[in-house]
Design a protein around this motif. Structure first.
Motif, PDB file in Angstrom:
ATOM      1  N   GLY A 141       1.067  -1.707  -0.065  1.00  0.00           N
ATOM      2  CA  GLY A 141       0.101   0.192   0.094  1.00  0.00           C
ATOM      3  C   GLY A 141       1.102   1.384  -0.116  1.00  0.00           C
ATOM      4  N   LEU A 142       2.119   0.995   0.788  1.00  0.00           N
ATOM      5  CA  LEU A 142       2.948   2.192   0.966  1.00  0.00           C
ATOM      6  C   LEU A 142       3.197   2.643  -0.391  1.00  0.00           C
ATOM      7  CD1 LEU A 142       4.221   2.095   4.410  1.00  0.00           C
ATOM      8  CD2 LEU A 142       3.084   3.803   3.417  1.00  0.00           C
ATOM      9  N   GLY A 143       3.463   1.312  -1.409  1.00  0.00           N
ATOM     10  CA  GLY A 143       3.861   1.755  -2.425  1.00  0.00           C
ATOM     11  C   GLY A 143       2.824   2.799  -4.150  1.00  0.00           C
ATOM     12  N   VAL A 144       1.380   2.450  -3.414  1.00  0.00           N
ATOM     13  CA  VAL A 144       0.502   2.903  -4.146  1.00  0.00           C
ATOM     14  C   VAL A 144       0.685   4.876  -3.441  1.00  0.00           C
ATOM     15  CG1 VAL A 144      -1.264   3.524  -4.689  1.00  0.00           C
ATOM     16  CG2 VAL A 144      -0.446   1.287  -4.515  1.00  0.00           C
ATOM     17  N   THR A 178       5.114  15.586  -5.533  1.00  0.00           N
ATOM     18  CA  THR A 178       5.247  16.365  -4.537  1.00  0.00           C
ATOM     19  C   THR A 178       6.517  16.776  -3.803  1.00  0.00           C
ATOM     20  OG1 THR A 178       4.360  14.460  -3.662  1.00  0.00           O
ATOM     21  CG2 THR A 178       2.649  16.205  -4.540  1.00  0.00           C
ATOM     22  N   TYR A 179       7.411  15.212  -4.450  1.00  0.00           N
ATOM     23  CA  TYR A 179       8.917  15.644  -3.932  1.00  0.00           C
ATOM     24  C   TYR A 179       9.521  14.249  -5.100  1.00  0.00           C
ATOM     25  CZ  TYR A 179       7.981  10.809  -2.460  1.00  0.00           C
ATOM     26  OH  TYR A 179       7.340   8.914  -2.211  1.00  0.00           O
ATOM     27  N   LYS A 180      10.601  14.363  -4.588  1.00  0.00           N
ATOM     28  CA  LYS A 180      11.477  13.884  -5.773  1.00  0.00           C
ATOM     29  C   LYS A 180      12.494  12.902  -5.217  1.00  0.00           C
ATOM     30  CE  LYS A 180      12.421  18.009  -8.913  1.00  0.00           C
ATOM     31  NZ  LYS A 180      13.005  19.070  -9.187  1.00  0.00           N
ATOM     32  N   ALA A 181      12.821  11.842  -5.800  1.00  0.00           N
ATOM     33  CA  ALA A 181      13.317  10.472  -5.106  1.00  0.00           C
ATOM     34  C   ALA A 181      14.640   9.960  -6.082  1.00  0.00           C
ATOM     35  CB  ALA A 181      12.649   9.342  -4.375  1.00  0.00           C
ATOM     36  N   LYS A 182      16.263   9.982  -5.099  1.00  0.00           N
ATOM     37  CA  LYS A 182      17.045   9.070  -5.758  1.00  0.00           C
ATOM     38  C   LYS A 182      16.355   7.726  -6.037  1.00  0.00           C
ATOM     39  CE  LYS A 182      20.015  12.368  -3.422  1.00  0.00           C
ATOM     40  NZ  LYS A 182      21.485  11.978  -2.948  1.00  0.00           N
ATOM     41  N   TRP A 183      17.443   7.052  -7.492  1.00  0.00           N
ATOM     42  CA  TRP A 183      16.369   6.041  -8.262  1.00  0.00           C
ATOM     43  C   TRP A 183      16.545   4.939  -6.737  1.00  0.00           C
ATOM     44  CZ3 TRP A 183      19.037   0.976  -8.206  1.00  0.00           C
ATOM     45  CH2 TRP A 183      19.890   1.345  -7.815  1.00  0.00           C
ATOM     46  N   PRO A 184      17.680   4.147  -6.107  1.00  0.00           N
ATOM     47  CA  PRO A 184      16.912   3.264  -4.802  1.00  0.00           C
ATOM     48  C   PRO A 184      15.483   3.796  -4.456  1.00  0.00           C
ATOM     49  CG  PRO A 184      19.316   4.222  -4.426  1.00  0.00           C
ATOM     50  CD  PRO A 184      18.725   5.005  -5.416  1.00  0.00           C
ATOM     51  N   MET A 185      15.200   4.901  -4.061  1.00  0.00           N
ATOM     52  CA  MET A 185      13.571   4.936  -3.230  1.00  0.00           C
ATOM     53  C   MET A 185      12.714   4.718  -4.130  1.00  0.00           C
ATOM     54  SD  MET A 185      12.333   8.121  -0.795  1.00  0.00           S
ATOM     55  CE  MET A 185      10.373   7.791  -0.418  1.00  0.00           C
ATOM     56  N   ARG A 186      13.003   5.046  -5.734  1.00  0.00           N
ATOM     57  CA  ARG A 186      11.997   5.293  -6.642  1.00  0.00           C
ATOM     58  C   ARG A 186      12.254   3.775  -6.619  1.00  0.00           C
ATOM     59  NH1 ARG A 186      11.031   9.978  -9.653  1.00  0.00           N
ATOM     60  NH2 ARG A 186      11.565   8.502 -11.901  1.00  0.00           N
ATOM     61  N   PHE A 187      13.067   3.099  -7.253  1.00  0.00           N
ATOM     62  CA  PHE A 187      12.740   1.679  -7.400  1.00  0.00           C
ATOM     63  C   PHE A 187      11.615   0.915  -6.779  1.00  0.00           C
ATOM     64  CE2 PHE A 187      14.447  -2.889  -7.529  1.00  0.00           C
ATOM     65  CZ  PHE A 187      14.422  -3.330  -9.512  1.00  0.00           C
ATOM     66  N   MET A 188      12.454   0.665  -5.173  1.00  0.00           N
ATOM     67  CA  MET A 188      11.935  -0.082  -5.023  1.00  0.00           C
ATOM     68  C   MET A 188      10.448   0.393  -4.629  1.00  0.00           C
ATOM     69  SD  MET A 188      12.577  -1.920  -2.149  1.00  0.00           S
ATOM     70  CE  MET A 188      11.092  -3.766  -1.485  1.00  0.00           C
TER      71      MET A 188
END
Length: 363
Positions: free
Chosen positions: A76-79, A91-101
Motif C-alpha cells: 500500500g505504501l508503494g501506491v 510532490t517530492y523527488k526521490a533518488k533511484w533506490p527509493m524510486r525502484f523500491m
C-alpha cells in the motif's frame, strides 16, 4: 486515488453486452458496456477471499495472517508514497533506490502499472466528479467504489483524458521498465513471493497460502477504492465546500494517510496530502520524511499555513479557520476547471507556485 484493478481488468474496451443508462436529467444517455472478464475475475477473487476468512478460523497459521497484514501495508505504501504522491502529483523527488523500491512495492498491489495508474489519477483530479472522471462519485457509491472497473470508460474520460500532460511519465526509465515487464513482475511479487514465503518458512499449505493471498489482494483493493468512494461522500469540507472530496478519518487510517481528501484536492502538490503531519493518521508522510533524513527524498513541497487559512476562509464549510463567518457565504464557488493534477501543472497560479514551501532542496 485511481486503484484500477489490474492491467488486465482495465481493458474496458470490450463490448460484450450493453444496456441503456441515464444518470439524471443533466447528463446525457450513453451505453453501459459491461466488461465480463472483469466481473468474472472480481467474483473469483472475492469468493477466494471469503473462503480465506473461513480458513483463518479453522486452518491458517498466525504467521500467515501477520505476513498478510505486513504485505497489505508494504504494498500500500508503494501506491500512496509512490504512484500517488511521487509519480502522479510530483510532490517530492526521490533518488533511484527509493524510486525502484516504491515501484516494486506498488507492483505488489496489482493495480495496473504506474504509468496507467498515474495517468488515470491525473484525469481524476483535473475532472473530479464529472463524466470525465474515471470513477465519478456523482454516479453513486457502488460505481465510484468498484462499478467503474466493470464498465467501459465513459467517452469523456478518453476524450478529455487525452488532454492531460504525461510526458514526464513517458520519460521515467523506472516507469518504462515496470510497464514493459509488468506481467512478469506482478506474477513474481504479487503472487509467487507472497504465496511461497508461508509455505517455505512455516510450512503453510499451498491452498491456505493461495487463498490468504487472495484475501490480502482484495483488502488492498477495497482500501484503495474507499478513497474514490467514501472519501468523496462522507466527511467535512473545511477547505472547499463546493467539491465532493471530504476529510474522512476512517479512510485515512485504513489508507495510511490518503483520506484527508478535501485538502488533497485543493492542494494536490502537498506531499502530506493533508494539512497536518500526524504520523499516526498519515504513515505515508512518515515514510517520506524518514527517506528524506536518509537523503533519498528531496525537493519536498508543502503549503504554508497562510495560504491554507486563506483558502479555508474563502471556500471552506467553516469547520476549520472559521473565524471569518462572512467569508463562508460570499458565493465564491469552485469548479473542476480550477482543479490541478499536482506540481508542475500549467494551470497553477503564480502565487501558488511562489508560496509553496520546499523542504530538503536539491542543489
Amino acid at each position: 486515488m485511481s486503484g484500477s484493478l489490474t492491467s488486465l481488468h482495465s481493458e474496458t474496451s470490450h463490448q460484450e453486452r450493453s444496456v441503456t443508462y441515464e444518470e439524471s436529467s443533466i447528463q446525457p444517455k450513453y451505453e453501459w458496456k459491461i466488461v465480463w472478464k472483469n466481473v468474472i475475475t472480481l467474483v473469483y477473487v472475492h469468493l477466494g477471499a471469503l473462503y480465506a476468512i473461513y480458513l483463518i478460523f479453522t486452518a491458517i497459521k498466525l504467521q500467515t495472517n501477520l505476513w498478510g497484514i505486513f504485505f497489505i501495508y508494504f504494498g500500500g505504501l508503494g501506491v500512496t508514497a509512490g504512484a500517488h504522491r511521487l509519480w502522479t502529483h510530483r510532490t517530492y523527488k526521490a533518488k533511484w533506490p527509493m524510486r525502484f523500491m516504491l515501484m516494486i512495492m506498488q507492483t505488489i498491489t496489482f493495480q495496473t502499472p504506474i504509468y496507467e495508474w498515474a495517468r488515470d489519477h491525473r484525469v481524476h483530479h483535473k475532472f473530479t466528479d464529472t463524466d470525465a472522471d474515471p470513477h465519478n462519485a456523482k454516479r453513486g457509491f457502488f460505481f465510484s467504489h468498484v462499478g467503474w472497473l466493470l464498465l467501459r470508460k465513459h467517452p469523456d474520460v478518453i476524450k478529455k483524458g487525452a488532454t492531460i500532460d504525461i510526458t514526464d511519465l513517458k520519460k521515467d526509465p523506472i516507469i518504462i521498465w515496470q510497464r514493459k515487464l509488468y506481467r512478469l513482475l506482478v506474477l513474481l511479487f504479487s503472487f509467487v513471493l507472497p504465496v511461497w514465503v508461508p509455505c517455505y518458512f512455516w510450512n503453510e499449505t499451498l491452498l491456505n497460502s493461495w487463498h490468504h493471498n487472495l484475501l490480502r489482494y482484495v483488502i488492498t483493493l477495497h482500501i484503495t477504492w474507499l478513497v474514490n468512494s467514501a472519501a468523496h461522500m462522507w466527511g467535512y469540507k473545511p477547505y472547499d465546500k463546493n467539491i465532493c472530496p471530504t476529510e474522512n478519518k476512517i479512510v485515512s487510517i485504513l489508507a495510511v494517510g490518503e483520506g484527508w481528501h478535501n485538502y488533497h484536492h485543493v492542494f494536490p502538490w502537498d506531499y502530506k496530502s493533508a494539512e497536518f503531519g500526524n504520523y499516526s493518521m498519515n504513515i505515508t508522510t512518515a515514510l517520506i520524511d524518514f527517506c528524506a533524513r536518509l537523503g533519498l527524498a528531496y525537493d519536498i513541497k508543502t503549503v504554508p499555513v497562510d495560504m491554507i487559512k486563506e483558502r479555508a476562509n474563502r471556500t471552506g464549510d467553516g469547520t476549520r479557520y472559521s473565524e471569518d463567518k462572512d467569508s463562508q457565504n460570499h458565493g465564491d464557488h469552485h469548479s473542476h476547471e480550477d482543479m490541478k493534477r499536482g506540481w508542475g501543472n500549467v494551470d497553477m497560479k503564480p502565487e501558488e507556485i511562489q508560496e509553496v514551501n520546499v523542504i530538503n532542496k536539491s542543489d
